[in-house]
Design a protein around this motif. Structure first.
Motif, PDB file in Angstrom:
ATOM      1  N   LEU A 305      10.792  84.457  60.629  1.00 33.69           N
ATOM      2  CA  LEU A 305      11.867  84.773  60.917  1.00 33.69           C
ATOM      3  C   LEU A 305      12.616  84.570  62.131  1.00 33.69           C
ATOM      4  N   SER A 306      13.597  83.892  62.338  1.00 32.54           N
ATOM      5  CA  SER A 306      14.165  82.994  63.454  1.00 32.54           C
ATOM      6  C   SER A 306      15.762  83.619  64.011  1.00 32.54           C
ATOM      7  N   PHE A 307      16.108  83.904  65.017  1.00 27.41           N
ATOM      8  CA  PHE A 307      17.296  83.560  65.545  1.00 27.41           C
ATOM      9  C   PHE A 307      17.871  82.531  64.721  1.00 27.41           C
ATOM     10  N   ALA A 308      18.928  82.861  65.033  1.00 32.84           N
ATOM     11  CA  ALA A 308      20.444  81.792  64.101  1.00 32.84           C
ATOM     12  C   ALA A 308      21.459  81.536  64.792  1.00 32.84           C
ATOM     13  N   GLY A 309      22.083  82.967  65.728  1.00 28.60           N
ATOM     14  CA  GLY A 309      23.418  82.377  66.241  1.00 28.60           C
ATOM     15  C   GLY A 309      23.632  83.931  66.369  1.00 28.60           C
ATOM     16  N   ILE A 310      24.984  84.492  67.120  1.00 22.80           N
ATOM     17  CA  ILE A 310      25.852  85.235  67.254  1.00 22.80           C
ATOM     18  C   ILE A 310      27.779  85.288  66.496  1.00 22.80           C
ATOM     19  N   LYS A 311      26.871  86.845  66.176  1.00 24.73           N
ATOM     20  CA  LYS A 311      28.156  87.723  65.522  1.00 24.73           C
ATOM     21  C   LYS A 311      29.264  88.049  66.526  1.00 24.73           C
ATOM     22  N   PHE A 312      30.203  87.886  66.245  1.00 22.45           N
ATOM     23  CA  PHE A 312      31.874  88.653  66.690  1.00 22.45           C
ATOM     24  C   PHE A 312      32.663  89.176  65.442  1.00 22.45           C
ATOM     25  N   LEU A 355      29.557  76.189  74.082  1.00 18.36           N
ATOM     26  CA  LEU A 355      28.759  75.039  75.137  1.00 18.36           C
ATOM     27  C   LEU A 355      27.394  75.373  75.481  1.00 18.36           C
ATOM     28  N   ALA A 356      26.601  76.760  75.035  1.00 20.14           N
ATOM     29  CA  ALA A 356      25.201  76.711  74.902  1.00 20.14           C
ATOM     30  C   ALA A 356      24.758  75.629  73.811  1.00 20.14           C
ATOM     31  N   GLY A 357      25.500  75.896  72.762  1.00 15.29           N
ATOM     32  CA  GLY A 357      24.899  75.295  71.598  1.00 15.29           C
ATOM     33  C   GLY A 357      24.163  76.591  70.950  1.00 15.29           C
ATOM     34  N   LEU A 358      25.397  77.155  70.740  1.00 15.53           N
ATOM     35  CA  LEU A 358      24.883  78.923  69.606  1.00 15.53           C
ATOM     36  C   LEU A 358      25.717  78.894  69.283  1.00 15.53           C
ATOM     37  N   GLN A 359      25.319  78.787  67.148  1.00 12.88           N
ATOM     38  CA  GLN A 359      26.652  78.562  66.701  1.00 12.88           C
ATOM     39  C   GLN A 359      27.134  80.131  66.868  1.00 12.88           C
ATOM     40  N   THR A 360      28.241  80.113  65.891  1.00 10.46           N
ATOM     41  CA  THR A 360      29.365  82.101  65.967  1.00 10.46           C
ATOM     42  C   THR A 360      29.209  81.991  65.211  1.00 10.46           C
ATOM     43  N   ALA A 361      29.335  83.385  64.442  1.00  9.51           N
ATOM     44  CA  ALA A 361      29.722  84.291  63.109  1.00  9.51           C
ATOM     45  C   ALA A 361      31.504  85.056  63.156  1.00  9.51           C
ATOM     46  N   THR A 362      31.955  84.846  63.431  1.00 12.53           N
ATOM     47  CA  THR A 362      32.865  85.942  63.578  1.00 12.53           C
ATOM     48  C   THR A 362      33.636  86.864  62.427  1.00 12.53           C
ATOM     49  N   HIS A 363      33.252  87.503  62.054  1.00 17.79           N
ATOM     50  CA  HIS A 363      34.074  89.012  60.960  1.00 17.79           C
ATOM     51  C   HIS A 363      36.217  88.270  61.461  1.00 17.79           C
ATOM     52  N   ALA A 364      36.298  88.031  60.715  1.00 18.77           N
ATOM     53  CA  ALA A 364      38.152  88.097  60.349  1.00 18.77           C
ATOM     54  C   ALA A 364      38.723  87.903  59.429  1.00 18.77           C
ATOM     55  N   GLN A 365      39.788  89.007  58.816  1.00 20.97           N
ATOM     56  CA  GLN A 365      39.980  88.802  57.642  1.00 20.97           C
ATOM     57  C   GLN A 365      41.673  88.916  57.912  1.00 20.97           C
ATOM     58  N   SER A 366      42.638  89.403  58.380  1.00 20.47           N
ATOM     59  CA  SER A 366      44.008  89.072  58.529  1.00 20.47           C
ATOM     60  C   SER A 366      44.359  87.852  58.660  1.00 20.47           C
ATOM     61  N   PRO A 367      45.520  86.783  58.582  1.00 22.69           N
ATOM     62  CA  PRO A 367      46.227  85.767  59.529  1.00 22.69           C
ATOM     63  C   PRO A 367      46.249  86.435  61.524  1.00 22.69           C
ATOM     64  N   THR A 368      46.859  86.721  61.521  1.00 21.75           N
ATOM     65  CA  THR A 368      46.254  87.323  62.935  1.00 21.75           C
ATOM     66  C   THR A 368      45.080  86.610  63.155  1.00 21.75           C
ATOM     67  N   ALA A 369      43.944  87.422  62.826  1.00 23.57           N
ATOM     68  CA  ALA A 369      43.267  86.966  63.117  1.00 23.57           C
ATOM     69  C   ALA A 369      42.499  85.992  63.381  1.00 23.57           C
ATOM     70  N   LEU A 370      42.255  85.246  61.758  1.00 23.84           N
ATOM     71  CA  LEU A 370      41.889  84.341  61.748  1.00 23.84           C
ATOM     72  C   LEU A 370      42.320  83.292  62.666  1.00 23.84           C
ATOM     73  N   GLU A 371      43.665  83.658  63.176  1.00 31.75           N
ATOM     74  CA  GLU A 371      44.504  82.354  64.366  1.00 31.75           C
ATOM     75  C   GLU A 371      43.906  82.676  65.513  1.00 31.75           C
ATOM     76  N   MET A 372      43.129  83.572  65.799  1.00 28.99           N
ATOM     77  CA  MET A 372      42.523  83.833  67.261  1.00 28.99           C
ATOM     78  C   MET A 372      41.100  83.007  67.428  1.00 28.99           C
ATOM     79  N   VAL A 373      40.713  82.966  65.951  1.00 26.04           N
ATOM     80  CA  VAL A 373      39.325  83.053  65.259  1.00 26.04           C
ATOM     81  C   VAL A 373      38.857  80.887  65.860  1.00 26.04           C
ATOM     82  N   ILE A 374      39.838  80.524  65.019  1.00 25.74           N
ATOM     83  CA  ILE A 374      40.397  79.311  64.365  1.00 25.74           C
ATOM     84  C   ILE A 374      40.741  78.169  66.154  1.00 25.74           C
ATOM     85  N   SER A 375      41.967  79.230  66.168  1.00 21.82           N
ATOM     86  CA  SER A 375      42.262  78.541  67.701  1.00 21.82           C
ATOM     87  C   SER A 375      41.007  78.237  68.603  1.00 21.82           C
TER      88      SER A 375
END
Length: 576
Positions: A305-312, A355-375
């Motif tokens: 059991l471990s903490f891995a990161g933050i889900k968006f 900046l805190a060193g946390l891994q993020t995991a973001t749900h994104a499907q459409s090209p517009t949403a993916l652009e927001m995440v990647i940028s």
């Protein structure tokens, strides 16, 4: 990204076990399939010839090794499922299955729910799941008035197959004071007909009403499927889900939407020494400030059991037509879906986590949403470069070729679910047209050097990695249609790596999991056939005979042995 550090000591004080089989796929770089594998104290000590492993055994133990011969079977690393929702899976295993195998029309769904209502104690909610409205004879969602035929004195909730909403009866709205005049919550919708009346359909953050006054609230940070039961019932559900994963050969799981409900249940199960699978937890983003206040600046925990990161969440789901397409859906031009955050606000959240060193995991499907995440990730990396941040994009449905190249440059990990297009690939093209044929473009990822990672998103799909591997290799849907061009397919080897070693990398745990190498955990699955040798369309039919974690058999088929096995069957026990 800080890799997981373990608190427990490793022990070599147990009986060594020599594992042999017709085929052992270690997935270690450059290693040919070995003849044997030596396991001791929950770890792999050596691989190679039987003679070599016996010699190593003599050096590390005074006890004669026990031979575990799996005969004609194939041994592979334990499957990693880096994106799933175990407690939700266990909870829905007690709900009414209204999927395509059970109901093809709305009257058939109503009949299933009515039968459940007759056997459910008075006052208790009736819950169903699994319908996909485009697959129903009517081609639409049921309405609240149709669910009123199930019950008018208790809540009735029918969850869409996507998990991002569904339909409720009139009583549910009345109980929570929802009327046609109630404004939509941020991040969710109460759907209305042409006259402005509630249809019964709700999506994403609107599901907050289902959790009750004392239930988990996630605001506008994601769909709320954290429905409450008594703690004892939640523990039963989690145990049932765990057995479901083990039956699929899954040994490690990334829980990608952890609230206080899930965290509490994992701790309780661990206290009972009943946490067999390995869990890496991703806290939902409404808990980001709480995590930072507690000083969480990287992974921590133990082997189980471990903490891995933050889900968006960036946008909604293709299945529920809430993924963000600003020009509307082909199937319904009036629907555009939604972004969960303003792009600038989302970028601030990613920056804070990065900046805190946390891994993020973001749900994104459409090209517009993916652009927001990647940028946002690119901006955060520019401010504080981290070549091993391993920020993730969950599902990553429809990236453009340019976005894929930028993902490769930024070291972003897409975490895909091939069973989504296996189960309802036709629905994606119906929703957005021909571009939907590129849904989850795994072959394009590999061509650009992006790490391919496979998962189930259970309970949206059953945790059956071999089915996911088959879908990735063939891109054939359940109805027999091939989705997209051949360059979107990947090899069986790449798919197997995607559901094992690359899954471990997505969790930051490749130093201990994902391949069968000396020094790693003895987590492996025993299969009835070699997934790299059978015809691609047969991979999903391969049986998982046994699942081992920490050198202990945690699951076995009723027969208990692989075909041609000559070794003694080791008893499945609770995890050490």
């Amino acid at each position: 990204m800080r890799k997981l550090k373990h608190f427990e000591q490793q022990s070599y004080g147990h009986v060594p076990v020599l594992v042999t089989a017709r085929t052992i796929h270690t997935l270690a770089d450059g290693e040919q399939a070995p003849e044997a594998m030596l396991v001791l104290g929950g770890n792999i000590v050596a691989t190679g010839t039987l003679e070599h492993c016996r010699a190593i055994a003599a050096n590390v133990s005074t006890v004669e090794p026990q031979l575990q011969d799996f005969g004609a079977a194939a041994v592979v690393p334990g499957f990693i499922d880096p994106h799933a929702h175990p407690l939700m899976l266990g909870q829905m295993m007690s709900w009414v299955d209204c999927g395509p195998g059970k109901a093809a029309s709305i009257p058939e769904i109503i009949a299933l729910l009515q039968a459940a209502a007759r056997n459910t104690p008075a006052g208790q909610p009736v819950r169903g799941y699994g319908y996909e409205h485009r697959n129903l004879a009517e081609g639409r969602h049921p309405t609240r008035h149709e669910l009123d035929r199930v019950a008018t004195d208790r809540e009735v909730y029918l969850m869409n197959a996507s998990g991002h909403g569904g339909v409720v009866n009139s009583y549910t709205f009345e109980l929570h004071g929802i009327t046609s005049a109630t404004p939509d919550p941020k991040g969710g919708v109460f759907f209305r007909d042409n006259d402005g009346e509630l249809t019964g359909e709700l999506s994403d953050a609107a599901c907050n009403i289902l959790t009750g006054l004392e239930g988990v609230k996630v605001g506008h940070h994601g769909p709320n499927f954290h429905l409450a039961d008594e703690p004892a019932e939640h523990l039963r559900q989690l145990r049932a889900a765990q057995e479901n994963f083990l039956a699929g050969g899954v040994t490690a799981i990334g829980d990608c939407q952890v609230s206080k409900r899930e965290f509490d249940m994992y701790l309780r199960l661990a206290e009972e020494n009943q946490l067999k699978t390995r869990i890496s937890m991703y806290l939902l983003s409404h808990l980001l400030d709480d995590a930072l206040d507690m000083g969480l600046q990287g992974q921590f925990g133990n082997a189980h059991l471990s903490f891995a990161g933050i889900k968006f969440y960036a946008d909604g789901t293709l299945g529920g037509w809430t993924a963000y397409f600003p020009d509307g859906y082909v199937g319904d031009p009036c629907r555009t879906g939604q972004l969960y955050h303003d792009p600038a606000d989302y970028a601030d959240l990613i920056r804070k986590a990065h900046l805190a060193g946390l891994q993020t995991a973001t749900h994104a499907q459409s090209p517009t949403a993916l652009e927001m995440v990647i940028s946002a990730i690119e901006q955060a990396q520019a401010e504080r470069p981290d070549a091993d941040a391993r920020h993730r994009i969950e599902h990553c449905g429809l990236p453009t070729p340019d976005q894929i190249r930028r993902m490769a440059a930024a070291g972003i990990y897409p975490v895909n679910q091939p069973q989504h297009y296996y189960n309802w690939g036709e629905g994606v093209t119906a929703a957005i047209g021909t571009p939907g044929e590129r849904f989850n473009p795994l072959g394009e990822f590999i061509a650009e050097g992006v790490t391919v990672t496979l998962s189930s998103d259970a309970p949206v799909a059953e945790p059956r990695p071999l089915e996911a591997i088959q879908a990735a290799v063939t891109r054939m849907t359940r109805l027999g249609h091939r989705l997209g061009a051949d360059n979107l397919r990947i090899s069986a080897y790449d798919a197997l790596v995607g559901h094992t070693l690359n899954g471990a990398k997505a969790l930051g745990r490749e130093d201990e999991l994902g391949s069968l190498e000396a020094g790693k955990r003895a987590d492996f699955a025993v299969l009835s056939a070699d997934p790299l040798a059978v015809a691609p369309e047969e991979i999903g039919g391969i049986a998982v005979l046994q699942t081992w974690i920490n050198g202990v058999c945690q699951y076995a088929t009723p027969s208990g042995e692989a075909p041609g096995s000559t070794g003694a069957q080791l008893t499945a026990t609770a995890s050490a």
